[in-house]
Write a protein that holds these residues in place. Structure first.
Motif, PDB file in Angstrom:
ATOM      1  N   ASN A   1      75.292  83.712  71.955  1.00 60.19           N
ATOM      2  CA  ASN A   1      76.594  84.386  72.058  1.00 60.19           C
ATOM      3  C   ASN A   1      77.273  84.501  70.694  1.00 60.19           C
ATOM      4  O   ASN A   1      77.874  85.527  70.375  1.00 60.19           O
ATOM      5  CB  ASN A   1      77.500  83.665  73.048  1.00 60.19           C
ATOM      6  N   LEU A   2      77.171  83.431  69.889  1.00 61.05           N
ATOM      7  CA  LEU A   2      77.751  83.472  68.549  1.00 61.05           C
ATOM      8  C   LEU A   2      77.059  84.532  67.692  1.00 61.05           C
ATOM      9  O   LEU A   2      77.720  85.289  66.971  1.00 61.05           O
ATOM     10  CB  LEU A   2      77.609  82.115  67.863  1.00 61.05           C
ATOM     11  N   GLN A   3      75.741  84.565  67.784  1.00 61.55           N
ATOM     12  CA  GLN A   3      74.991  85.549  67.010  1.00 61.55           C
ATOM     13  C   GLN A   3      75.411  86.969  67.400  1.00 61.55           C
ATOM     14  O   GLN A   3      75.665  87.807  66.536  1.00 61.55           O
ATOM     15  CB  GLN A   3      73.495  85.353  67.232  1.00 61.55           C
TER      16      GLN A   3
ATOM     17  N   ASP B   1      72.315  75.304  77.324  1.00 59.33           N
ATOM     18  CA  ASP B   1      73.710  75.692  77.072  1.00 59.33           C
ATOM     19  C   ASP B   1      73.941  75.940  75.587  1.00 59.33           C
ATOM     20  O   ASP B   1      74.609  76.907  75.191  1.00 59.33           O
ATOM     21  CB  ASP B   1      74.680  74.619  77.569  1.00 59.33           C
ATOM     22  N   PHE B   2      73.371  75.053  74.775  1.00 52.60           N
ATOM     23  CA  PHE B   2      73.535  75.189  73.333  1.00 52.60           C
ATOM     24  C   PHE B   2      72.878  76.473  72.832  1.00 52.60           C
ATOM     25  O   PHE B   2      73.448  77.219  72.041  1.00 52.60           O
ATOM     26  CB  PHE B   2      72.946  73.987  72.603  1.00 52.60           C
ATOM     27  N   MET B   3      71.671  76.751  73.319  1.00 52.37           N
ATOM     28  CA  MET B   3      70.962  77.958  72.895  1.00 52.37           C
ATOM     29  C   MET B   3      71.724  79.211  73.353  1.00 52.37           C
ATOM     30  O   MET B   3      71.811  80.201  72.622  1.00 52.37           O
ATOM     31  CB  MET B   3      69.531  77.976  73.437  1.00 52.37           C
ATOM     32  N   GLU B   4      72.287  79.152  74.542  1.00 49.04           N
ATOM     33  CA  GLU B   4      73.082  80.282  75.045  1.00 49.04           C
ATOM     34  C   GLU B   4      74.322  80.482  74.174  1.00 49.04           C
ATOM     35  O   GLU B   4      74.683  81.610  73.833  1.00 49.04           O
ATOM     36  CB  GLU B   4      73.474  80.038  76.503  1.00 49.04           C
ATOM     37  N   ALA B   5      74.973  79.371  73.801  1.00 48.33           N
ATOM     38  CA  ALA B   5      76.157  79.460  72.935  1.00 48.33           C
ATOM     39  C   ALA B   5      75.773  80.029  71.570  1.00 48.33           C
ATOM     40  O   ALA B   5      76.496  80.871  71.016  1.00 48.33           O
ATOM     41  CB  ALA B   5      76.798  78.080  72.782  1.00 48.33           C
ATOM     42  N   ALA B   6      74.637  79.590  71.042  1.00 46.94           N
ATOM     43  CA  ALA B   6      74.182  80.098  69.749  1.00 46.94           C
ATOM     44  C   ALA B   6      73.897  81.602  69.835  1.00 46.94           C
ATOM     45  O   ALA B   6      74.235  82.369  68.924  1.00 46.94           O
ATOM     46  CB  ALA B   6      72.935  79.355  69.292  1.00 46.94           C
TER      47      ALA B   6
ATOM     48  N   VAL C   1      86.588  81.358  64.427  1.00 45.03           N
ATOM     49  CA  VAL C   1      86.724  79.917  64.655  1.00 45.03           C
ATOM     50  C   VAL C   1      86.914  79.638  66.147  1.00 45.03           C
ATOM     51  O   VAL C   1      86.304  78.720  66.709  1.00 45.03           O
ATOM     52  CB  VAL C   1      87.902  79.339  63.831  1.00 45.03           C
ATOM     53  N   THR C   2      87.741  80.434  66.794  1.00 40.08           N
ATOM     54  CA  THR C   2      87.967  80.270  68.231  1.00 40.08           C
ATOM     55  C   THR C   2      86.671  80.479  69.001  1.00 40.08           C
ATOM     56  O   THR C   2      86.362  79.721  69.938  1.00 40.08           O
ATOM     57  CB  THR C   2      89.034  81.271  68.715  1.00 40.08           C
ATOM     58  N   ALA C   3      85.892  81.485  68.606  1.00 39.15           N
ATOM     59  CA  ALA C   3      84.612  81.742  69.270  1.00 39.15           C
ATOM     60  C   ALA C   3      83.647  80.581  69.069  1.00 39.15           C
ATOM     61  O   ALA C   3      82.937  80.167  69.996  1.00 39.15           O
ATOM     62  CB  ALA C   3      84.000  83.037  68.746  1.00 39.15           C
ATOM     63  N   LEU C   4      83.647  80.029  67.868  1.00 29.95           N
ATOM     64  CA  LEU C   4      82.784  78.864  67.596  1.00 29.95           C
ATOM     65  C   LEU C   4      83.175  77.678  68.465  1.00 29.95           C
ATOM     66  O   LEU C   4      82.325  77.019  69.075  1.00 29.95           O
ATOM     67  CB  LEU C   4      82.874  78.458  66.126  1.00 29.95           C
ATOM     68  N   GLU C   5      84.467  77.408  68.522  1.00 32.88           N
ATOM     69  CA  GLU C   5      84.933  76.290  69.338  1.00 32.88           C
ATOM     70  C   GLU C   5      84.589  76.490  70.810  1.00 32.88           C
ATOM     71  O   GLU C   5      84.085  75.584  71.473  1.00 32.88           O
ATOM     72  CB  GLU C   5      86.448  76.114  69.187  1.00 32.88           C
ATOM     73  N   ALA C   6      84.842  77.688  71.308  1.00 32.77           N
ATOM     74  CA  ALA C   6      84.576  77.970  72.719  1.00 32.77           C
ATOM     75  C   ALA C   6      83.095  77.849  73.044  1.00 32.77           C
ATOM     76  O   ALA C   6      82.711  77.390  74.128  1.00 32.77           O
ATOM     77  CB  ALA C   6      85.079  79.366  73.074  1.00 32.77           C
ATOM     78  N   ALA C   7      82.256  78.226  72.091  1.00 34.45           N
ATOM     79  CA  ALA C   7      80.820  78.191  72.339  1.00 34.45           C
ATOM     80  C   ALA C   7      80.250  76.784  72.224  1.00 34.45           C
ATOM     81  O   ALA C   7      79.334  76.412  72.956  1.00 34.45           O
ATOM     82  CB  ALA C   7      80.105  79.123  71.366  1.00 34.45           C
TER      83      ALA C   7
END
Length: 115
Positions: free
Chosen positions: A49-51, A42-47, A5-11
């Motif tokens: 990182n989440l993956q 930024d969104f694609m980079e966050a996605a 959850v923390t990783a999702l929020e941060a991303a």
């Protein structure tokens, strides 16, 4: 789970809400188009990182080949130990029976000699 959850929020925190992106996307100003592209990147980079984060979590859950083999060896050793104990118990039982039968045979032979 809290780490996920923390990783999702941060991303996802740096990303703009979808409505705001749509409003900027319809704007005729070229600087707004650049903002949309930057936020999309930024969104694609966050996605991404989440993956990667979820893939690493999945790998952590799976034991390594060496750990799996160690567990299998330990299980086999325990099984071997139990079977050896069972064999020892049965050998002692057979020895007791043999001794009992020898005693009975000796008793019967002594009775036969008396008769």
């Amino acid at each position: 789970m809290i780490a996920c959850v923390t990783a999702l929020e941060a991303a996802l925190l740096p990303c703009l809400p979808a409505r705001e992106l749509q409003a900027i996307d319809r704007s005729p100003h070229p600087s707004h188009q650049i903002d949309v592209e930057r936020h999309a990147r930024d969104f694609m980079e966050a996605a991404k990182n989440l993956q990667l984060h979820f893939i690493s979590l999945q790998r952590e859950d799976q034991p390594s080949k060496a750990e799996t083999l160690r567990k299998e060896i330990a299980t086999m050793e325990e099984e071997l130990k139990l079977k050896n104990e069972l064999i020892d118990q049965q050998e002692r039982l057979i020895q007791d029976w043999r001794k009992g039968l020898e005693d009975q045979l000796e008793k019967h032979n002594s009775e036969l000699e008396r008769v």
